[in-house]
Design a protein around this motif. Structure first.
Motif, PDB file in Angstrom:
ATOM      1  N   TYR A  35       0.831  -1.202   0.000  1.00 55.88           N
ATOM      2  CA  TYR A  35       0.000   0.000   0.000  1.00 55.88           C
ATOM      3  C   TYR A  35       0.868   1.255   0.000  1.00 55.88           C
ATOM      4  O   TYR A  35       0.594   2.228  -0.686  1.00 55.88           O
ATOM      5  N   ARG A  36       1.931   1.209   0.782  1.00 55.88           N
ATOM      6  CA  ARG A  36       2.800   2.393   0.863  1.00 55.88           C
ATOM      7  C   ARG A  36       3.332   2.753  -0.508  1.00 55.88           C
ATOM      8  O   ARG A  36       3.572   3.912  -0.808  1.00 55.88           O
ATOM      9  N   ARG A  37       3.566   1.757  -1.334  1.00 50.50           N
ATOM     10  CA  ARG A  37       4.135   2.043  -2.642  1.00 50.50           C
ATOM     11  C   ARG A  37       3.081   2.295  -3.710  1.00 50.50           C
ATOM     12  O   ARG A  37       3.235   3.170  -4.535  1.00 50.50           O
ATOM     13  N   LEU A  38       2.022   1.520  -3.674  1.00 52.89           N
ATOM     14  CA  LEU A  38       1.042   1.612  -4.754  1.00 52.89           C
ATOM     15  C   LEU A  38      -0.089   2.587  -4.436  1.00 52.89           C
ATOM     16  O   LEU A  38      -0.710   3.128  -5.336  1.00 52.89           O
ATOM     17  N   GLY A  39      -0.360   2.792  -3.169  1.00 55.87           N
ATOM     18  CA  GLY A  39      -1.402   3.746  -2.789  1.00 55.87           C
ATOM     19  C   GLY A  39      -2.814   3.283  -3.113  1.00 55.87           C
ATOM     20  O   GLY A  39      -3.756   4.046  -3.008  1.00 55.87           O
TER      21      GLY A  39
END
Lengths: 481, 826
Positions: A35-39
């Motif tokens: 999630y932190r990377r893809l949002g």
């Protein structure tokens, strides 16, 4: 097919209460590396649980692209579990979801191939033999070096964090899997150069005094055997590529007053299968494993691979439905310890000084799944002159995640690149960790980035200190290389 | 989802940034409140302001609505997309743009997680104060949308106090930069203030400037265990009543304690307790022991069974654990949990809690309370099972009754969770038709198309969606063309009895010579409204005034002749004052000095110290807004005004806000009128937040070369020492040029003040030439602000209004003063 599919969906439905424990608060979002990377919230633990719930509610098809994409994109690092205020057992639900999804839509070929290989004793041995031969040929080293040169020239590392770059990488994913596999094999080699450096440095210092220190406090030398017995998990990758770590594990445990037993009949613990959702195979392997250790009669089952340790500690719930073995499974699970826990319990036994600057990366399945945070650090701190510098975002996964790094080289590579980046920023000479998967993933990442920083297993570090300190006696220990 | 739109969004934001697959959109169905499920038409995840702008434009072309969404942790259904609207997620806008430690400000993108910002600030010894319970996950963009609170907002204030600038993309694709560079709106309307808490209905916030506070030096935490929750609530009032200002005061009630203790999160609270009260003090280490001992004493006196104190960081975490884990533990025992949110005045807590228990019993529901007691911000949690329809119905009814109970007690329907989708139906409990119409109007100024998060906050307009605010109505929409009416000033004066107006010579005398046709002294808001309406009909320009002390303000005189000054002097009563609530309501014409005298009796104050404060009235202070030298500690005027009664230029009486510290029911129009210099309306009543008057007030006066004094001031700033103010006064001592005086004001408890004083002297590095104590100190600063204040702020307070914000301000002016009765906008 249809019948079993319904049966599986029912299995997920039986988890309705567990799924309902998720109050959708979103606290897990920032803990999730994807999630932190893809949002994208569908790539967060909360989103994935929501998709599982939608399957139970009959609003989503288990074979849908959405379910397949987001469930398979999960690293299974379980960093969301400590962040969850409601205590949702995400790891268990994920395994079930993977099983449900996998039953209607087979996982990618590479995953199936890897799981099948590790699930069969002879295949796994053959594969490991091949890997050892390959490693001995030095071809992976050469290839890794070449790739790192090319990448450096094209300035790839600097662009690694951008998402457009991530998208571009998808087309080259297959190639990346291949480089990565070679780099991982290369990274599994013993850290000879690093330890040679230690010895050179020690020439200057007073090594003899240090040796005395080690010898002056003998422990566990009594022959009257009231020592707790420990069955060391041999594992598949460990036994194949890290036999030195297994040997070191036995040595350091013995030096700390345990009786290390070789449990011959053991096989693969089924961790990769359980985490990949192949629960049938995982259960079969677990049964065999339990029987082997039961026969040997051990007080503890020691693991030096945190993924395996976590899976074995979960045997109780894995085999909960099988009345014949549930009791033994729970008993087995209660005996499982990470090797660092056993060592830390005995207090610090000092070996020779290791004048090195290292950083520690906690494996997810040790930190999040087993909740072991302090013990490995305590072990490291017991080594004289070893400087342990903190690693930024240490609690985040390295992107290795079992076979994830190989199956999802683009996203795994992105996450791994961040780990490599923060490791290099510490200025450490080695990255210490406690799981072969992490060692190979981070080691491969470092090598592909053109760095000479090595990954070392925690036990190897301690073993080297003991060996130099003469803890094993004058003959440099039983496993002298 | 229109494939054309999907294509253009993909072109703008990249292929991985657009989600259109229906299954993949499931994850965006709900936010933190799962009672509402609405699947969006698409999700777009931009990275930059420019991408947001272009995406909003593309969506607008297709006539779709946009719903901004941060981490989706909100608890009012505000971030769900109705009718297939597009969700604009800010998760990828997670960059901290700038940390400007010397000026204590930071600029962030909206997707930055609250706790991540504070973590990044820690090396500088600073932090971002608002700490919503979801701070580990929620984003600052979401915090701005909801005007979030948190346990530590009791002392440091909610989000709106800390946001100093915004960049916002409006529905027509224009980008406005509001406020910024650390200063509050020096001139012009407080557009930042009204956007904070607008729940995404005004536009997409794409950049946020926040003010930062030094990390507290020390913390003391104590936990009081009570047999009865009423005793705990009384202890809260008493702590405030004796003049203590803890950083946080939180109550966990008996049922919650039992839920926590029976869960895996057991915190070691006694299982048979009626309530637990966590009190935390932070600040200068020296005074904390004394303060926490006093609070512990109060707990004892109020019947606490035991009082535990934390001696280490671990113990502190243990004391907080029961509070922090409460929701998770409740979530575990209950199939479904409704987290309610409402605020009441602090003194109404005991009776409100009793009322809630009674409502729960009547509806056979189990309600557990865990809440920010210091702010009077209640969170009754109702445990139920959604699958039981009949029970769900009872939950609905009980919720409505709890809302009515809280509003009846002088509170409001939401303190920090926002209205969103969930509480639209309760808005009418706190807002009349006029207020709702005004809110609709302001929303339309920002979003004329109505495509920004539609269907949230405001209930549907009466008679369908057609009546969307527009002009404020008034008696006639055009200036009077009525033949029979009397035109001119006379018609206005006719409305009032003879004694309430001055004309000619008398007027000139009252005004100190300035030219105005007449001065009128209405005695109620209704009289003011009648005057305004009549003035609009007769085209008579009005000039709002209090005591008339600051009429010389540039641009104050309306254009045209025949100006009538409307003075609020006849409305001078103290309407409501409850010291234990730390709030008061005063009529606008009350002199500031009278107000201060009343507060002094109760050892409280309202330390605004804005220029001209002491010679004017309450209404004047509110209308001028601004800030004084004590801003860093006590906030600006806008931070102190909780509620207003105001007569708009359209002649409507609006009752905005309330008298509770935390209030996010609807758009914050109070902010617009505060500091608007009477150009939008005439303030007739104001509710303000008060503070305990510090035990010690002293001022250290240093003198020396100007450069040396500047150095000293800079050193103080860099030291992060909590001096209340440091002001530089140029003066030529004994005829020598280039000399200056540095006045450093220290406020606080005896031990704290002594410690700060010693350290301030050491930091400046010279002996003070004089030390002023108590009243002397206070009047020194009062004189200073009345004459020529030079607040020490290294940030450039240059407010350049860009064309978009100027358009917005014009729109707001047109909305509230459609007939141009009031003075021009500065």
């Amino acid at each position: 097919m249809k019948l079993s599919e319904d049966g599986l969906a029912r299995a997920l439905a039986e988890q309705d209460d567990a799924l309902a424990n998720c109050v959708h608060c979103g606290f897990c979002l920032p803990a999730c590396p994807t999630y932190r990377r893809l949002g994208d919230e569908a790539d967060s633990p909360r989103g994935r649980l929501y998709l599982m719930r939608a399957i139970v509610e009959g609003r989503l098809d288990a074979g849908s692209d959405a379910f397949e994409t987001h469930i398979s994109r999960c690293l299974g690092c379980r960093a969301c579990e400590p962040a969850c205020p409601a205590g949702v057992e995400y790891g268990r639900l994920l395994e079930l979801a993977r099983q449900v999804g996998g039953s209607v839509r087979p996982p990618p070929r590479i995953s199936r191939l890897l799981l099948a290989t590790f699930g069969t004793k002879w295949a796994s041995r053959l594969a490991m033999l091949g890997a050892r031969l390959l490693r001995a040929s030095r071809i992976p080293d050469l290839l890794t070096w070449a790739v790192s040169r090319v990448r450096r020239r094209s300035g790839e590392e600097s662009a690694i964090e951008s998402e457009s770059h991530w998208a571009r990488q998808r087309s080259t994913a297959r190639w990346r899997s291949l480089w990565l596999a070679f780099a991982m094999v290369s990274a599994s080699a013993p850290p000879r150069r690093l330890f040679a450096k230690v010895r050179r440095r020690q020439v200057a210092s007073d090594a003899a005094a240090a040796a005395d220190l080690g010898r002056s406090r003998p422990r566990g030398t009594s022959t009257a055997d009231d020592r707790p017995t420990v069955g060391v998990l041999a594992g598949c990758v460990q036994a194949g590529l890290f036999s030195r770590v297994n040997a070191a594990t036995e040595r350091v445990l013995t030096a700390n007053g345990y009786r290390a037993l070789r449990v011959r009949a053991q096989g693969c613990c089924g961790a990769l299968h359980a985490h990949g959702g192949d629960l049938g195979r995982a259960r079969a392997l677990a049964r065999r494993h339990i029987a082997a250790f039961e026969q040997a009669g051990v007080d503890f089952v020691a693991s030096n691979a945190s993924g395996c340790g976590a899976a074995m500690a979960d045997y109780g719930s894995l085999l909960d439905d099988d009345d014949a073995i549930a009791e033994s499974a729970r008993d087995f699970a209660a005996r499982v310890r990470d090797v660092s826990q056993l060592l830390a319990e005995r207090g610090d036994r000092a070996g020779a000084p290791l004048p090195l600057r290292v950083t520690y990366d906690p494996p997810c399945h040790l930190l999040h799944a087993q909740g072991v945070a302090e013990a490995p650090l305590a072990v490291l701190q017991s080594i004289p002159e070893l400087e342990v510098v903190p690693l930024a975002d240490a609690a985040e996964c390295c992107g290795g995640a079992g076979i994830y790094g190989l199956a999802n080289p683009e996203l795994g590579g992105w996450i791994g690149a961040d780990k490599v980046h923060s490791a290099l920023k510490t200025g450490a000479e080695a990255v210490v960790t406690g799981n072969p998967g992490c060692m190979m993933q981070i080691g491969a990442g470092l090598a592909l980035a053109g760095s000479r920083v090595r990954t070392v297993h925690l036990v190897e570090m301690l073993d080297e200190s003991y060996r130099l300190g003469g803890v094993y006696g004058d003959t440099q220990g039983p496993g002298a290389r | 989802m229109n494939p054309d739109l999907a294509d253009s969004l993909t072109e703008i934001c990249g292929p991985d940034a657009v989600i259109v697959d229906r299954d993949r959109l499931l994850a965006y169905e709900s936010d933190g409140l799962t009672a509402y499920r609405h699947r969006p038409g698409a999700v777009v995840l931009p990275r930059t302001t420019s991408q947001v702008r272009r995406a909003v434009l593309a969506v607008a072309r297709h006539g779709l609505a946009v719903v901004p969404r941060g981490a989706g942790t909100g608890l009012s259904g505000g971030a769900v997309a109705l009718d297939g609207a597009l969700v604009l997620g800010t998760a990828r806008m997670d960059r901290i743009v700038e940390i400007d430690a010397p000026n204590r400000r930071a600029v962030v993108q909206p997707g930055v997680v609250n706790a991540d910002l504070s973590a990044a600030l820690r090396p500088y010894g600073l932090h971002y104060a608002p700490d919503p319970s979801s701070q580990s996950a929620c984003t600052l963009g979401g915090n701005v949308g909801e005007n979030s609170g948190g346990p530590h907002c009791l002392k440091h204030g909610v989000t709106s106090r800390h946001v100093t600038g915004l960049e916002i993309v409006l529905s027509d694709g224009s980008v406005a930069r509001l406020g910024g560079m650390g200063g509050e709106a020096e001139a012009g309307y407080d557009l930042v203030g009204v956007v904070v808490g607008s729940e995404g209905c005004f536009g997409v916030v794409t950049e946020i400037e926040v003010g930062l506070l030094p990390l507290p030096e020390g913390v003391r935490t104590l936990l009081g265990i009570f047999d009865r929750i009423e005793d705990a609530a009384r202890a809260v009032s008493e702590v405030v009543g004796v003049g203590l200002l803890p950083a946080a005061m939180e109550i966990i009630d008996g049922p919650t304690i039992r839920a926590v203790e029976e869960s895996v999160f057991a915190a070691g609270y006694p299982i048979d307790a009626g309530a637990a009260l966590v009190i935390e003090f932070d600040g200068v280490d020296a005074g904390l022991d004394e303060e926490s001992a006093r609070a512990a004493g109060i707990c004892d006196r109020m019947g606490a069974r035991e009082v535990r104190r934390a001696r280490s960081e671990e113990e502190r975490a243990a004391l907080w654990k029961g509070r922090k884990k409460a929701f998770g533990a409740m979530g575990r025992i209950a199939p479904d949990l409704l987290v309610q949110d409402a605020t009441v005045p602090r003194t109404a807590l005991p009776s409100t809690l009793r009322g809630i228990a009674e409502i729960a019993a009547r509806y056979r529901l189990s309600v557990a309370n865990v809440f920010h007691a210091g702010d009077g911000n209640l969170h009754p949690n109702i445990v139920f099972d959604r699958r039981n329809r009949e029970e769900s119905g009872r939950v609905e009814c009980a919720s409505a009754e709890i809302m009515r109970l809280c509003v009846g007690a002088g509170g409001t329907i939401t303190g920090e969770h926002g209205v969103g989708l969930d509480k639209r139906r309760y808005m009418e409990l706190v807002c009349g038709p006029a207020e709702l119409k005004a809110m609709r109007g302001v929303r339309l100024v920002f979003d004329p198309a109505g495509t920004m998060n539609p269907g949230k906050v405001l209930p549907d307009a009466p008679g369908g969606g057609g009546d969307q605010g527009g002009a404020q109505g008034g008696p006639s929409t055009r200036r009077s063309v009525g033949g029979g009416r009397v035109r001119g000033v006379g018609s206005v004066l006719d409305l009032l009895p003879a004694g309430q107006a001055l004309v000619g010579e008398e007027a000139a005398e009252w005004l100190g010579g300035s030219g105005a046709e007449a001065v009128v002294f209405p005695e109620s808001a209704e009289e003011v409204a009648a005057l305004v309406r009549r003035a609009a009909e007769s085209s008579v320009p009005l000039l709002p005034a209090g005591s008339g002390s600051r009429l010389g303000w540039a641009g104050g005189w309306p254009s045209g002749t025949g100006v009538v000054v409307v003075s609020t002097r006849r409305m001078a009563s103290l309407v409501h004052y409850e010291p234990a609530d730390l709030t008061l309501t005063a009529a606008a014409g009350m002199r500031w000095r009278n107000l201060d005298a009343k507060l002094r009796l109760k050892a409280q104050w309202l330390p605004l110290e804005t220029p001209g404060l002491w010679s004017g009235t309450v209404g004047g202070a509110v209308a001028r807004g601004g800030a004084g030298p004590l801003r860093t500690r006590y906030g600006a005027v806008r931070d102190s005004v909780l509620g207003l009664e105001v007569v708009t230029g359209a002649g409507e009486v609006l009752r905005l806000g309330g008298r509770v510290v935390k209030n996010v029911a609807g758009f914050d129009l109070v902010r617009l009128f505060t500091g608007s210099y009477g150009t939008l309306g005439i303030v007739t009543q104001a509710s303000m937040r008060l503070f305990p008057r510090p035990e010690v007030d002293l001022t250290l006066c240093f003198e020396g070369a100007r450069e040396r004094m500047l150095e000293g001031a800079a050193a103080l700033r860099a030291s992060l020492l909590p001096v209340a103010a440091a002001e530089l006064h140029d003066r030529s001592v004994a005829g020598r040029e280039g000399r200056a005086a540095l006045a450093v004001r220290v406020l606080g408890g005896a031990a704290e003040a002594e410690d700060v004083r010693t350290r301030a002297e050491a930091t400046v590095g010279i002996e003070p030439v004089d030390v002023l104590l108590g009243n002397e100190s206070e009047s020194f600063h009062r004189r200073a602000t009345e004459v020529a204040p030079e607040p020490l702020r290294s940030a450039v307070v240059a407010r350049r209004e860009d064309s978009v914000s100027s358009r917005l301000a014009d729109g707001i002016k047109g909305l509230f003063d459609p007939h141009r009765v009031l003075p021009r906008r500065p």
